[in-house]
Design a protein around this motif. Structure first.
Motif, PDB file in Angstrom:
ATOM      1  N   TRP A 250      39.301  56.687  24.125  1.00  0.00           N
ATOM      2  CA  TRP A 250      40.486  57.116  23.588  1.00  0.00           C
ATOM      3  C   TRP A 250      41.131  57.334  21.711  1.00  0.00           C
ATOM      4  N   PRO A 251      39.568  58.320  21.663  1.00  0.00           N
ATOM      5  CA  PRO A 251      39.656  58.365  20.200  1.00  0.00           C
ATOM      6  C   PRO A 251      41.267  58.278  19.538  1.00  0.00           C
ATOM      7  N   VAL A 252      41.044  58.216  18.398  1.00  0.00           N
ATOM      8  CA  VAL A 252      42.209  58.924  17.571  1.00  0.00           C
ATOM      9  C   VAL A 252      41.986  59.884  17.100  1.00  0.00           C
ATOM     10  N   VAL A 253      42.839  60.515  17.285  1.00  0.00           N
ATOM     11  CA  VAL A 253      43.147  62.582  17.038  1.00  0.00           C
ATOM     12  C   VAL A 253      43.722  62.174  15.533  1.00  0.00           C
ATOM     13  N   GLN A 254      44.619  61.141  15.527  1.00  0.00           N
ATOM     14  CA  GLN A 254      45.586  62.135  14.475  1.00  0.00           C
ATOM     15  C   GLN A 254      46.733  60.382  14.051  1.00  0.00           C
TER      16      GLN A 254
ATOM     17  N   GLU B  42      33.961  65.622  27.685  1.00  0.00           N
ATOM     18  CA  GLU B  42      35.429  66.262  27.103  1.00  0.00           C
ATOM     19  C   GLU B  42      36.448  66.163  27.165  1.00  0.00           C
ATOM     20  N   MET B  43      37.536  66.446  26.192  1.00  0.00           N
ATOM     21  CA  MET B  43      38.205  65.763  26.170  1.00  0.00           C
ATOM     22  C   MET B  43      39.653  66.147  27.531  1.00  0.00           C
ATOM     23  N   GLN B  44      40.044  65.427  27.874  1.00  0.00           N
ATOM     24  CA  GLN B  44      41.106  65.549  28.770  1.00  0.00           C
ATOM     25  C   GLN B  44      42.549  66.540  28.282  1.00  0.00           C
TER      26      GLN B  44
END
Length: 145
Positions: free
Chosen positions: A60-64, A123-125
């Motif tokens: 669960w990477p932080v994207v923002q 892949e991003m979910q």
């Protein structure tokens, strides 16, 4: 229209000496650590910490991340970091308020957005996994839309 808050979780911290600069105020980069500590406490409370995410097959990477500094936190100050979960279906979005524990004065507002990524194929979910939804619904303050 106000945002729906699915659940809330908060922690209390004392600002340690190693987080402050020469003026005894918290260096701006350490606020990110306070958000992470609050988020980890919330994830532990629902039984879905980063180890469990991996066991479920996701990272669960932080994207923002957004931060707005209102007033500085200072050495020795007791602060409250409140996490309000505002999105759970397409991502994990948490809004944070950091405040003085005693007076309630707001110090910082922030938000983070994380997305589920399959460990199997990278892949991003675009929808969060059912294991996540089930876990967050177990939090004692959970309120469905």
């Amino acid at each position: 229209m106000a945002k729906h808050i699915y659940c809330r979780h908060s922690i209390e911290l004392e600002v340690p000496f190693f987080d402050v600069d020469a003026m005894y105020i918290v260096w701006h980069g350490h606020y990110v650590k306070y958000l992470e500590v609050a988020r980890c406490a919330f994830l532990s409370a629902i039984g879905y910490d980063y180890n469990e995410m991996g066991r479920q097959g996701f990272s669960w990477p932080v994207v923002q991340m957004n931060l707005k500094y209102v007033k500085p936190a200072r050495f020795g100050q007791h602060i409250r970091v409140e996490a309000a979960v505002v999105e759970i279906e397409s991502c994990l979005r948490i809004d944070y308020t950091i405040s003085d524990s005693e007076s309630g004065a707001k110090l910082t507002k922030a938000s983070t957005t994380q997305v589920a990524v399959s460990l199997e194929n990278g892949e991003m979910q675009f929808q969060t996994p059912e294991s996540w939804l089930s876990a967050v619904q177990r939090h004692p303050t959970f309120e469905a839309v």
